[in-house]
Every structure is written in C-alpha cells, then in structure tokens.
Design an enzyme around this catalytic site. Structure first.
Site, PDB file in Angstrom:
ATOM      1  N   ASP A   1      52.778  56.396  12.283  1.00 53.97           N
ATOM      2  CA  ASP A   1      52.269  55.140  11.734  1.00 53.97           C
ATOM      3  C   ASP A   1      52.973  53.932  12.334  1.00 53.97           C
ATOM      4  O   ASP A   1      54.098  54.036  12.843  1.00 53.97           O
ATOM      5  CB  ASP A   1      52.487  55.106  10.208  1.00 53.97           C
ATOM      6  CG  ASP A   1      51.632  56.104   9.460  1.00 53.97           C
ATOM      7  OD1 ASP A   1      50.847  56.828  10.099  1.00 53.97           O
ATOM      8  OD2 ASP A   1      51.760  56.167   8.219  1.00 53.97           O
ATOM      9  N   ASP A   2      52.303  52.778  12.231  1.00 54.94           N
ATOM     10  CA  ASP A   2      52.884  51.438  12.434  1.00 54.94           C
ATOM     11  C   ASP A   2      52.955  50.974  13.881  1.00 54.94           C
ATOM     12  O   ASP A   2      53.472  49.890  14.152  1.00 54.94           O
ATOM     13  CB  ASP A   2      54.290  51.326  11.829  1.00 54.94           C
ATOM     14  CG  ASP A   2      54.297  51.476  10.328  1.00 54.94           C
ATOM     15  OD1 ASP A   2      53.210  51.618   9.737  1.00 54.94           O
ATOM     16  OD2 ASP A   2      55.392  51.478   9.731  1.00 54.94           O
TER      17      ASP A   2
ATOM     18  N   HIS B   1      45.600  51.511  10.183  1.00 51.01           N
ATOM     19  CA  HIS B   1      46.640  51.334   9.164  1.00 51.01           C
ATOM     20  C   HIS B   1      46.599  49.909   8.603  1.00 51.01           C
ATOM     21  O   HIS B   1      47.555  49.454   7.977  1.00 51.01           O
ATOM     22  CB  HIS B   1      47.999  51.627   9.804  1.00 51.01           C
ATOM     23  CG  HIS B   1      49.070  52.068   8.843  1.00 51.01           C
ATOM     24  ND1 HIS B   1      48.859  52.941   7.799  1.00 51.01           N
ATOM     25  CD2 HIS B   1      50.396  51.741   8.774  1.00 51.01           C
ATOM     26  CE1 HIS B   1      49.986  53.148   7.139  1.00 51.01           C
ATOM     27  NE2 HIS B   1      50.931  52.413   7.704  1.00 51.01           N
TER      28      HIS B   1
ATOM     29  N   HIS C   1      50.957  45.356   7.678  1.00 44.90           N
ATOM     30  CA  HIS C   1      51.371  46.426   6.778  1.00 44.90           C
ATOM     31  C   HIS C   1      51.348  45.951   5.326  1.00 44.90           C
ATOM     32  O   HIS C   1      52.347  46.049   4.599  1.00 44.90           O
ATOM     33  CB  HIS C   1      52.766  46.913   7.163  1.00 44.90           C
ATOM     34  CG  HIS C   1      53.068  48.309   6.709  1.00 44.90           C
ATOM     35  ND1 HIS C   1      53.523  48.601   5.445  1.00 44.90           N
ATOM     36  CD2 HIS C   1      52.970  49.493   7.343  1.00 44.90           C
ATOM     37  CE1 HIS C   1      53.708  49.894   5.332  1.00 44.90           C
ATOM     38  NE2 HIS C   1      53.376  50.469   6.471  1.00 44.90           N
TER      39      HIS C   1
ATOM     40  N   HIS D   1      57.130  57.575  12.105  1.00 42.29           N
ATOM     41  CA  HIS D   1      56.825  56.183  12.422  1.00 42.29           C
ATOM     42  C   HIS D   1      57.346  55.791  13.810  1.00 42.29           C
ATOM     43  O   HIS D   1      58.503  56.056  14.134  1.00 42.29           O
ATOM     44  CB  HIS D   1      57.438  55.260  11.365  1.00 42.29           C
ATOM     45  CG  HIS D   1      56.866  55.457   9.996  1.00 42.29           C
ATOM     46  ND1 HIS D   1      57.196  56.538   9.210  1.00 42.29           N
ATOM     47  CD2 HIS D   1      55.969  54.726   9.284  1.00 42.29           C
ATOM     48  CE1 HIS D   1      56.532  56.464   8.059  1.00 42.29           C
ATOM     49  NE2 HIS D   1      55.777  55.377   8.087  1.00 42.29           N
TER      50      HIS D   1
END
Length: 227
Positions: free
Chosen positions: A37-38, A88, A92, A185
């Site tokens: 993620d991210d 995503h 965030h 991540h």
C-alpha cells in the site's frame, strides 16, 4: 500503540460480517497474495521491484493517486513487470471522513491517473483497499454500486510503524496460512524497511511451500467457488 496482536481478532470478527469484501483466498490451498500500500514511491518501490523480480513474484499494489501523479513512469514500470494494481484513494484519508462526492471523486481521479500512467482503460481498475481498513456498510454499498471491488486483508504486521524487520517477519510467519492476504507498505510510512522485509519473507514463505498469486487471482477463485 501497536495493534498488531489485535488485527487477527478484528479479521475473524469482520470477515463473516462483510462477505462481499475480499478478505482471503482459498484456505485449503497454498496460495497467498503479497500486497503493498501507499506507493508508488521513488525511493522504496524500485528496490522492492528488484526483490520481486529476483524471486519472480507477482504482487499487488494499492496506490495513492497523489503518488501516481508524482511518479507516473514508476507506476508504468510496476505495471509492465506484471504486478496487479488497485486503488487506495487520492490521499490517505479514511473513507468514513469523506462525503459521497468526495469519496467518488477521490477514487475517480486516482483511477484516471493510474489508467493514464499505465495506459489501460480506467474501468479495468476496480480493486479498492480502504485506507486504515475503515469503511461503513453504507460506504461498502456505494463502492459496489460504482462497480469497485473491496480488498481487505488477513495478515497486517504493522510494518508502517517500523518495529524492526525481524519482528515484522515474525508476525507475518506466525499468522500466515493458505489464502492469506499480506499487507506491507512501500510508501512514506513503512517503506524504509520494505525491501529488506520482503527479501527476508519471500524465502521463508517459499520454504513453507506457499505460492504467490495476485489479488485478481483470489477474486477469480472466489467467483468460481460461488458457481
């Protein structure tokens, strides 16, 4: 405060309550999905790609639109190496903090940025992982109405807190089983250790007999199981 010991409990509680989300793959097989993620991040993602290439592992990446906007060529490189791509959100932000229009626009913009970077049709980018794993039943219904597929997790070793490579690997190996969706991540938080963590984890998982598949593969198996 580290919540890593709590995530397996949360998983067991939420999984049966929201069966339309993808929480895991077939539990009676040795397939697992490694997800990140991210990203994409110019400092961490290229090194991570090298490790995945070394072991010929297909992973799944859930990107932030703002990161794709800053690094379109890197996004293209990840896709060209055969990895699966999901959303995503643009930044965030937890989905429950956004109103309907804000959420829809966040996903639309991110989808368009990814589609432009990797040169595919936007509608082919359907998988969404909510930031922080947070959603409501109403949000889930909206995402399904917009033809998105919600991807959750099985193993969350809290690598974004950088508790140490050995601890992240220990937590992962203690929780992993057939069908696991592992969350790591490669962004600003957690990315510092992601290459070394992944390089450490993959041989251990291979030694246990696990095979790595994409999130899309798990979706296909889920659909097949319903028919």
């Amino acid at each position: 405060m580290q919540l890593a010991p709590v995530y397996p409990v949360i998983y067991r509680l939420l999984n049966p309550l929201f069966p339309n989300c993808l929480w895991h793959g077939p539990t009676d097989e040795g397939a697992i999905a490694l997800t990140f993620d991210d990203g994409p991040d110019p400092q961490y993602t290229p090194k991570l790609l090298a490790v995945l290439e070394q072991y010929q592992i297909q992973a799944s990446f859930f990107w932030l639109g703002v990161c794709v906007q800053r690094n379109p060529e890197l996004a293209k490189e990840v896709f060209l190496r055969g990895h699966w791509i999901g959303l995503h959100g643009y930044t965030h932000q937890s989905f429950p903090r956004l109103n309907t229009n804000e959420l829809k626009n966040s996903l639309r913009i991110t989808r368009e940025l990814i589609a432009d970077a990797i040169q595919i049709e936007p509608k082919k980018i359907r998988d969404v992982r909510p930031p922080n794993g947070l959603f409501t039943p109403a949000i889930l219904r909206q995402l399904q109405e917009w033809d998105y597929r919600v991807v959750m997790w099985t193993v969350v070793p809290e690598d974004w807190l950088c508790p140490g490579i050995s601890l992240v690997c220990q937590r992962t190996m203690a929780q992993v089983k057939g069908g696991s969706l592992i969350v790591l991540h490669d962004g600003y938080y957690g990315g510092r250790d992601v290459t070394a963590t992944t390089a450490n984890l993959i041989p251990q998982l291979l030694d246990k007999g696990y095979q790595f598949v994409s999130v899309n593969d798990f979706w296909q198996r889920k659909l097949t199981a319903r028919t």
